[in-house]
Scaffold this motif. Sequence first.
Motif, PDB file in Angstrom:
ATOM      1  N   ALA A   1       0.827  -1.225   0.000  1.00 53.73           N
ATOM      2  CA  ALA A   1       0.000   0.000   0.000  1.00 53.73           C
ATOM      3  C   ALA A   1       0.857   1.269   0.000  1.00 53.73           C
ATOM      4  N   ASN A   2       2.029   1.179   0.648  1.00 56.04           N
ATOM      5  CA  ASN A   2       2.915   2.349   0.703  1.00 56.04           C
ATOM      6  C   ASN A   2       4.228   2.053  -0.021  1.00 56.04           C
ATOM      7  N   HIS A   3       4.199   1.151  -0.983  1.00 57.03           N
ATOM      8  CA  HIS A   3       5.418   0.767  -1.703  1.00 57.03           C
ATOM      9  C   HIS A   3       5.814   1.874  -2.691  1.00 57.03           C
ATOM     10  N   PRO A   4       7.104   2.238  -2.736  1.00 55.06           N
ATOM     11  CA  PRO A   4       7.526   3.336  -3.628  1.00 55.06           C
ATOM     12  C   PRO A   4       7.122   3.120  -5.091  1.00 55.06           C
ATOM     13  N   LYS A   5       7.124   1.873  -5.559  1.00 55.15           N
ATOM     14  CA  LYS A   5       6.791   1.658  -6.983  1.00 55.15           C
ATOM     15  C   LYS A   5       5.299   1.903  -7.251  1.00 55.15           C
ATOM     16  N   LEU A   6       4.447   1.551  -6.286  1.00 53.11           N
ATOM     17  CA  LEU A   6       3.016   1.846  -6.480  1.00 53.11           C
ATOM     18  C   LEU A   6       2.774   3.353  -6.417  1.00 53.11           C
ATOM     19  N   LYS A   7       3.455   4.006  -5.482  1.00 51.22           N
ATOM     20  CA  LYS A   7       3.256   5.458  -5.351  1.00 51.22           C
ATOM     21  C   LYS A   7       3.721   6.181  -6.615  1.00 51.22           C
ATOM     22  N   GLN A   8       4.882   5.759  -7.122  1.00 53.96           N
ATOM     23  CA  GLN A   8       5.398   6.407  -8.331  1.00 53.96           C
ATOM     24  C   GLN A   8       4.448   6.176  -9.505  1.00 53.96           C
ATOM     25  N   ALA A   9       3.918   4.962  -9.610  1.00 59.42           N
ATOM     26  CA  ALA A   9       2.989   4.661 -10.712  1.00 59.42           C
ATOM     27  C   ALA A   9       1.749   5.546 -10.614  1.00 59.42           C
ATOM     28  N   ALA A  10       1.259   5.762  -9.386  1.00 64.74           N
ATOM     29  CA  ALA A  10       0.076   6.612  -9.222  1.00 64.74           C
ATOM     30  C   ALA A  10       0.403   8.059  -9.598  1.00 64.74           C
ATOM     31  N   ILE A  11       1.576   8.522  -9.191  1.00 64.72           N
ATOM     32  CA  ILE A  11       1.972   9.906  -9.517  1.00 64.72           C
ATOM     33  C   ILE A  11       2.091  10.064 -11.040  1.00 64.72           C
ATOM     34  N   ASN A  12       2.732   9.110 -11.683  1.00 70.44           N
ATOM     35  CA  ASN A  12       2.837   9.178 -13.144  1.00 70.44           C
ATOM     36  C   ASN A  12       1.456   9.155 -13.784  1.00 70.44           C
ATOM     37  N   GLY A  13       0.567   8.337 -13.217  1.00 73.97           N
ATOM     38  CA  GLY A  13      -0.796   8.243 -13.739  1.00 73.97           C
ATOM     39  C   GLY A  13      -1.518   9.580 -13.635  1.00 73.97           C
ATOM     40  N   ILE A  14      -1.319  10.268 -12.533  1.00 77.82           N
ATOM     41  CA  ILE A  14      -1.967  11.575 -12.368  1.00 77.82           C
ATOM     42  C   ILE A  14      -1.399  12.565 -13.387  1.00 77.82           C
ATOM     43  N   LYS A  15      -0.079  12.501 -13.599  1.00 80.34           N
ATOM     44  CA  LYS A  15       0.515  13.415 -14.581  1.00 80.34           C
ATOM     45  C   LYS A  15      -0.076  13.168 -15.963  1.00 80.34           C
ATOM     46  N   GLN A  16      -0.287  11.890 -16.287  1.00 80.95           N
ATOM     47  CA  GLN A  16      -0.784  11.582 -17.629  1.00 80.95           C
ATOM     48  C   GLN A  16      -2.285  11.806 -17.789  1.00 80.95           C
ATOM     49  N   TYR A  17      -3.060  11.424 -16.751  1.00 80.23           N
ATOM     50  CA  TYR A  17      -4.523  11.399 -16.912  1.00 80.23           C
ATOM     51  C   TYR A  17      -5.275  12.398 -16.039  1.00 80.23           C
ATOM     52  N   GLY A  18      -4.578  13.103 -15.139  1.00 75.86           N
ATOM     53  CA  GLY A  18      -5.285  13.925 -14.157  1.00 75.86           C
ATOM     54  C   GLY A  18      -5.798  13.066 -13.016  1.00 75.86           C
ATOM     55  N   VAL A  19      -6.674  13.625 -12.182  1.00 77.48           N
ATOM     56  CA  VAL A  19      -7.108  12.882 -10.994  1.00 77.48           C
ATOM     57  C   VAL A  19      -8.391  12.086 -11.265  1.00 77.48           C
ATOM     58  N   GLY A  20      -9.491  12.773 -11.477  1.00 79.63           N
ATOM     59  CA  GLY A  20     -10.768  12.068 -11.622  1.00 79.63           C
ATOM     60  C   GLY A  20     -10.926  11.453 -13.004  1.00 79.63           C
ATOM     61  N   SER A  21     -11.692  10.380 -13.092  1.00 79.24           N
ATOM     62  CA  SER A  21     -11.943   9.786 -14.412  1.00 79.24           C
ATOM     63  C   SER A  21     -13.093  10.523 -15.108  1.00 79.24           C
ATOM     64  N   GLY A  22     -13.897  11.253 -14.342  1.00 77.73           N
ATOM     65  CA  GLY A  22     -14.886  12.152 -14.939  1.00 77.73           C
ATOM     66  C   GLY A  22     -16.204  11.534 -15.363  1.00 77.73           C
ATOM     67  N   SER A  23     -16.227  10.221 -15.604  1.00 81.97           N
ATOM     68  CA  SER A  23     -17.500   9.609 -15.992  1.00 81.97           C
ATOM     69  C   SER A  23     -17.404   8.086 -15.892  1.00 81.97           C
ATOM     70  N   ALA A  24     -18.499   7.448 -16.261  1.00 80.48           N
ATOM     71  CA  ALA A  24     -18.543   5.980 -16.203  1.00 80.48           C
ATOM     72  C   ALA A  24     -17.723   5.380 -17.354  1.00 80.48           C
ATOM     73  N   HIS A  25     -17.421   4.082 -17.234  1.00 80.30           N
ATOM     74  CA  HIS A  25     -16.643   3.389 -18.282  1.00 80.30           C
ATOM     75  C   HIS A  25     -17.333   3.438 -19.639  1.00 80.30           C
ATOM     76  N   LEU A  26     -18.682   3.432 -19.627  1.00 83.43           N
ATOM     77  CA  LEU A  26     -19.392   3.376 -20.902  1.00 83.43           C
ATOM     78  C   LEU A  26     -19.602   4.765 -21.524  1.00 83.43           C
TER      79      LEU A  26
END
Length: 386
Positions: free
Chosen positions: A50-75
């Motif tokens: 849960a607090n592993h550096p590789k998971l945290k880094q992946a989440a940070i990179n994800g935010i940089k690429q996609y922002g925070v909220g997904s904004g809507s449903a999958h469909l």
Amino acid sequence: MKDLVKRLAEKKQQHRYRKRRISDSPQQIEMRIDGRDIVSFCSNDYLGFANHPKLKQAAINGIKQYGVGSGSAHLINGHSRAHHQLEDELAEFTGYPRALLFSTGYMANLGLCQALLDKNDYVFEDRLNHASLIDAGLISGARFQRYLHNDPASLQQKLSKVNNSTAEKLVLSDAVFSMDGDIARLPELARLCSETDCRLMIDDAHGFGVLGKNGRGSRLHFNLTTQEIPVYMATLGKAAGSAGAFIAGSEELIETLIQQARTYVYTTAMPPAIAEASRASLQLLQHEPQHRQKLNDNIQYFRQCCTQQKLPVEDSETAIQPLLIGDDKKATEISRRLFEAGFLVTAIRPPTVPEGTARLRITLSAKHCKNHIEQLIDTIIPLRLL
Ligand SMILES: *Cc1c(COP(=O)(O)O)cnc(C)c1O
């Protein structure tokens, strides 16, 4: 109108009033909770991801690429490349043709039952299944029956009374029981289901990431085929250290869920950054077996220490190691005193567990060291005599 004040007072009297503790630290073994430094023995973060550096880094990179909220449903337009890649990787990892992400395990279970069952169908559940499976079965409106805990003969007896060959018959079971830690007798359940034309669904919330080769889950712990376990559900917020859940199965099953599961269709997709963290977790599971090895060493060591000190352990080979206390008040009191001594162990009381089986639900992690385990046991021993 219901008298809420009175009902709350009753809960207090029964020692069943629940309170939240506030954490000021990441999810890990050594935490600061309610202003105290404690060692945690109650989390489902079995591998310390849960607090592993590789998971945290992946989440940070994800935010940089996609922002925070997904904004809507999958469909609508909330289904990102990150979600899609994670689904492909989960299918590959668990050995099924397809996988579908849900925002939580609770929602996955509800969605599955609602999509597959209607009032003419049948659902069979182990008595000690997780509340989300029980709720899912009840809310589906299908005819609902519980069989004795981990007892295929009891299931067989219930099944023998159904003589409707066109109805769906769905059997639901925790793969690792969340409050007892024992593993379901999956080979026997699978055989019985195939003989009686039932669909078997397992909830592997506590097996995914820790059981089977590379943590691929309870199906592979027993080397069963995907035909034998046609519906596989697991969560990503426990050993995987992230959040969310998924259902894996055939092409037709997944397409049915996409069309019909209301908890899939009518909800906002999880943030893409969380999906990226789960992808990092799958990489760790495949490339760093030492975490699972350490967890298993700790389970063995805990049980060995308990046996030496004459503490009664239950029949569990998993990270969940309950110590049965029985009385609600006593379980709560022991848990409170453990907290004062610097250990966080939760007392689990009815209705989460059957009456008279209040317990300390001790969970182990790859991040505990022998010292933590020894000190916990030394602190529990005198408290049991309260
Ligand atoms: C935790 C749990 C769930 C619910 O999963 P969430 O993602 O926390 O909603 C479902 N089934 C079992 C057996 C669980 O332990």
